[in-house]
Design a protein around this motif. Structure first.
Motif, mmCIF file in Angstrom:
data_model
loop_
_atom_site.group_PDB
_atom_site.id
_atom_site.type_symbol
_atom_site.label_atom_id
_atom_site.label_comp_id
_atom_site.label_asym_id
_atom_site.label_seq_id
_atom_site.Cartn_x
_atom_site.Cartn_y
_atom_site.Cartn_z
ATOM 1 N N VAL A 421 18.016 66.853 24.700
ATOM 2 C CA VAL A 421 18.304 65.945 23.783
ATOM 3 C C VAL A 421 17.253 64.643 23.799
ATOM 4 N N THR A 422 17.016 64.291 22.610
ATOM 5 C CA THR A 422 16.178 63.197 22.532
ATOM 6 C C THR A 422 16.875 62.002 21.927
ATOM 7 N N ALA A 423 16.727 60.674 22.067
ATOM 8 C CA ALA A 423 17.647 59.663 21.535
ATOM 9 C C ALA A 423 16.348 58.678 20.993
ATOM 10 N N HIS A 424 16.523 58.137 19.790
ATOM 11 C CA HIS A 424 15.556 57.139 19.270
ATOM 12 C C HIS A 424 16.422 56.018 18.612
ATOM 13 N N PHE A 425 16.452 54.752 19.241
ATOM 14 C CA PHE A 425 17.204 53.745 18.752
ATOM 15 C C PHE A 425 16.427 52.799 17.633
ATOM 16 N N GLU A 426 17.254 52.665 16.655
ATOM 17 C CA GLU A 426 16.645 51.559 15.675
ATOM 18 C C GLU A 426 17.243 50.235 16.048
ATOM 19 N N GLU A 427 16.334 49.212 15.636
ATOM 20 C CA GLU A 427 16.339 47.869 16.183
ATOM 21 C C GLU A 427 17.162 47.253 15.062
ATOM 22 N N HIS A 428 18.568 46.746 15.423
ATOM 23 C CA HIS A 428 19.004 45.628 14.392
ATOM 24 C C HIS A 428 19.093 44.397 14.773
ATOM 25 N N GLY A 429 19.077 43.586 13.858
ATOM 26 C CA GLY A 429 19.270 42.055 14.465
ATOM 27 C C GLY A 429 20.573 41.787 14.717
ATOM 28 N N VAL A 430 21.405 42.330 13.797
ATOM 29 C CA VAL A 430 22.801 42.096 14.069
ATOM 30 C C VAL A 430 23.886 43.344 13.794
ATOM 31 N N GLY A 431 24.944 43.312 14.387
ATOM 32 C CA GLY A 431 25.809 44.456 13.997
ATOM 33 C C GLY A 431 25.630 45.732 15.305
ATOM 34 N N ALA A 432 26.247 46.784 15.169
ATOM 35 C CA ALA A 432 26.134 47.782 16.234
ATOM 36 C C ALA A 432 24.892 48.605 16.131
ATOM 37 N N PRO A 433 24.168 48.860 17.254
ATOM 38 C CA PRO A 433 22.881 49.489 17.068
ATOM 39 C C PRO A 433 23.020 50.999 16.521
ATOM 40 N N THR A 434 22.194 51.708 15.974
ATOM 41 C CA THR A 434 21.918 53.113 15.713
ATOM 42 C C THR A 434 21.079 53.656 16.558
ATOM 43 N N VAL A 435 21.592 54.886 16.978
ATOM 44 C CA VAL A 435 20.838 55.977 17.800
ATOM 45 C C VAL A 435 20.914 57.300 16.931
ATOM 46 N N THR A 436 19.508 57.998 17.083
ATOM 47 C CA THR A 436 19.531 59.288 16.455
ATOM 48 C C THR A 436 19.248 60.220 17.584
ATOM 49 N N VAL A 437 20.235 61.080 17.729
ATOM 50 C CA VAL A 437 20.241 62.040 18.834
ATOM 51 C C VAL A 437 19.753 63.381 18.116
ATOM 52 N N ARG A 438 18.871 63.909 18.800
ATOM 53 C CA ARG A 438 18.510 65.132 18.225
ATOM 54 C C ARG A 438 18.524 66.296 19.441
ATOM 55 N N ARG A 439 19.227 67.597 19.142
ATOM 56 C CA ARG A 439 19.504 68.530 20.079
ATOM 57 C C ARG A 439 18.337 69.814 20.007
ATOM 58 N N TYR A 440 17.984 70.195 21.086
ATOM 59 C CA TYR A 440 17.009 71.285 21.035
ATOM 60 C C TYR A 440 17.300 72.574 22.190
ATOM 61 N N PRO A 441 17.633 73.819 21.522
ATOM 62 C CA PRO A 441 17.915 74.759 22.825
ATOM 63 C C PRO A 441 16.891 74.810 23.728
ATOM 64 N N ALA A 442 17.491 74.661 24.953
ATOM 65 C CA ALA A 442 16.619 74.551 26.092
ATOM 66 C C ALA A 442 15.998 75.889 26.561
#
Length: 581
Positions: A421-442
């Motif tokens: 699993v990889t995780a990429h966070f998007e930076e926000h000035g206000v509000g809840a953060p956003t993370v994009t989680v991608r899954r790859y068969p190991a």
């Protein structure tokens, strides 16, 4: 002889009238070479639907090296079959063949020959083991059309006008007997496009997902034979939540090795998410109609994909068997090859960005048929002309592909396969953060995993390959029959697998995407989904929570917007201390 044993079928020409229910007046013989030709032959013979004047029979030439699966194909469709030797002794009103193999000159009937793929694109010699092949296309040369100085077929079906000139080069005497009728398969694919969403649903494609079709012909230089690593790369590099991958395998490859063997070879890929339909169904047509892109080789499905306007890549291509000057030869010079060392997703994105407006590709795709959406009407006219019968009053129309039964794996493991699993966070000035989680068969990653920056591993309790359990960052506990405290479930797993930092415990039913989380050196938490989607599983919840705790610290609590792909709907995950849940 790949024909069910027994006597000539009761309805055969010259048979006793007393046993017949329908008083047919004309007999047509469908000539089968192998499963590949049989599937196209049935498409051709569908023009006789509803006409009780005509009885269709079938026979097998027994000349194909790929005769595996024929008995099952014939039996499953209840096709009235006559052994080859007896069929050659009987007189029919018409014979139709979608291959040139076998001693077709022995048939006592006007013979119509048609291609069994997207036109005439391959070279092939009759001589077994011949070191060289004649330059003309298989089906358009003297070698396949003439016997003892006499033309074998009474009519030769062409799908495009350009084939007439190649026929003139390969067998000039056959040109007056050639008729351009178009391509029934291409017409069926075109007629099916309004039902794309239905096919995608049947193939398990979720909203926002992309469907990639991998298509392989047969032979050592096919996608499976020469570029087999392309299958692994597609599953390893493309996020499993964003892509659905279907493999369309040629019947000759399937039956040449045996269906069981193909399933066994590809079983690791099927466990990683590959959809593998059996080739004698029309599922490949539904998949191609529903696809967003394809990776192919020198087989006909590649050409059909281009004719549909799909962006694509070549995972393999055998110039040695492709007829010079054919549409396939032209296509081989246009489509980009899958390259190593460059992310496959980027190669597909480039194809999607550049190919739809490529006039050269559009021109090659247009060479599949020069009579679009007219093939059934023209074929029926040709057949009935040779039968000496008036055509039925109802028009001959192209029917769309049937919606396939939902494909399913031959086995379904009780535990989800391990994923990176990889995780990429998007930076926000206000509000809840956003993370994009991608899954790859190991299990299919192979030696190179440069496309996975700093991944963490999620494995499920009970995973039979224990290397994943001993290296997992997150362990997914088995759903309990009754609800138990998260720490009670997690304790033995922490003891058994000291490398694990987080244990996720699904609810008792195992279906709810919410879960309890136990940190080895931290508190007990709960992770709950809001606006749940099809991908909001305990595995994804644990992966997203682990990413947040790693980034914001073990004391972090709160809500976070989780995405699993650019076009997939998001959901909100709330992580809180267990006593606050």
């Amino acid at each position: 002889m790949p024909v069910p044993p027994g006597q000539t079928h009761l309805a055969a020409p010259g048979g006793p009238e007393r046993w017949r229910t329908i008083g047919t007046t004309h007999h047509v013989l469908g000539v089968i070479h192998n499963v590949t030709s049989a599937t196209r032959l049935l498409d051709l013979l569908s023009v006789f639907e509803g006409d009780t004047r005509i009885q269709v029979h079938f026979t097998c030439t027994g000349s194909s090296a790929f005769d595996g699966g024929m008995r099952e194909f014939i039996a499953a469709r209840e096709m009235p079959c006559i052994p080859w030797g007896e069929a050659c002794e009987l007189k029919f009103d018409l014979a139709v063949s979608s291959s040139r193999g076998g001693e077709l000159q022995d048939i006592s009937a006007p013979l119509i020959c048609a291609p069994h793929g997207a036109g005439y694109n391959k070279t092939l010699s009759r001589e077994p083991g011949a070191g060289s092949r004649e330059p003309g296309a298989f089906g358009l040369t003297d070698e396949w059309l003439v016997h003892d100085g006499r033309l074998i077929p009474s009519a030769i079906v062409l799908s495009h006008d350009e084939q007439r000139e190649r026929l003139r080069d390969g067998c000039p005497d056959a040109v007056p007997f050639a008729t351009v009728v178009g391509d029934p398969c291409a017409d069926q694919l075109r007629a099916s496009t309004p039902f794309r969403d239905a096919y995608r649903t049947a193939l398990g494609v979720r909203p926002g997902q992309k469907l990639l079709v991998l298509t392989s012909t047969w032979g050592r230089r096919s996608l499976l034979g020469h570029g087999g690593d392309t299958v692994r790369r597609a599953l390893a590099e493309l996020p499993r939540d964003e892509y659905r991958v279907v493999a369309a395998v040629h019947p000759n490859a399937w039956h040449g090795h045996g269906g069981w063997q193909v399933h066994t070879w590809l079983a690791p890929f099927v466990r990683a998410g590959l959809v593998l339909p059996v080739p004698e169904t029309d599922t490949w047509k539904a998949a191609l109609t529903a696809a967003d892109a394809f990776i192919g080789d020198h087989g006909s499905v590649t050409l059909y994909g281009v004719a549909l306007g799909l962006p694509g890549l070549l995972g393999a291509f055998d110039e040695g068997v492709v007829a010079p000057g054919s549409p396939m030869a032209l296509l081989g010079g246009l489509l980009p090859r899958v390259t190593a060392g460059r992310p496959l997703a980027r190669q597909l994105a480039d194809a999607a960005a550049t190919q739809p407006g490529d006039a050269r590709l559009a021109e090659v795709g247009g060479l599949v048929t020069s009579r679009p959406m007219r093939s059934m009407a023209l074929l029926r006219g040709l057949f009935y002309e040779h039968l000496g019968l008036p055509e039925p009053a109802d028009p001959a129309v192209v029917r769309p592909v049937a919606v396939p039964r939902r494909p399913h794996d031959r086995r379904r493991d009780p535990a989800p396969p391990p994923v990176f699993v990889t995780a990429h966070f998007e930076e926000h000035g206000v509000g809840a953060p956003t993370v994009t989680v991608r899954r790859y068969p190991a299990a299919v990653q192979g030696a190179e995993a440069g496309h996975l920056p700093d991944p963490h591993l999620v494995a499920a309790e009970g995973e039979p390959d224990v290397r994943w359990l001993h290296t997992a960052d997150i362990l997914l506990a088995r759903p309990a029959a009754t609800e138990r405290p998260t720490r009670e479930v997690a304790g033995p797993l922490f003891d058994r697998y000291p490398g694990c930092g987080v244990v996720a415990v699904p609810g008792p039913d195992g279906l709810n995407g919410d879960c309890g989380l136990a940190l080895r050196d931290g508190p007990e938490l709960t992770a709950r989904w809001r606006d749940a989607q099809w991908w909001t599983t305990p595995q994804t919840a644990a992966a997203a929570a682990h990413a947040c705790l790693s980034r914001f610290g073990p004391a972090w609590e709160g809500g976070i917007t989780v995405r699993t792909g650019e076009h997939l709907p998001p959901a909100v995950l709330t992580v809180a201390a267990a006593h606050r849940s």
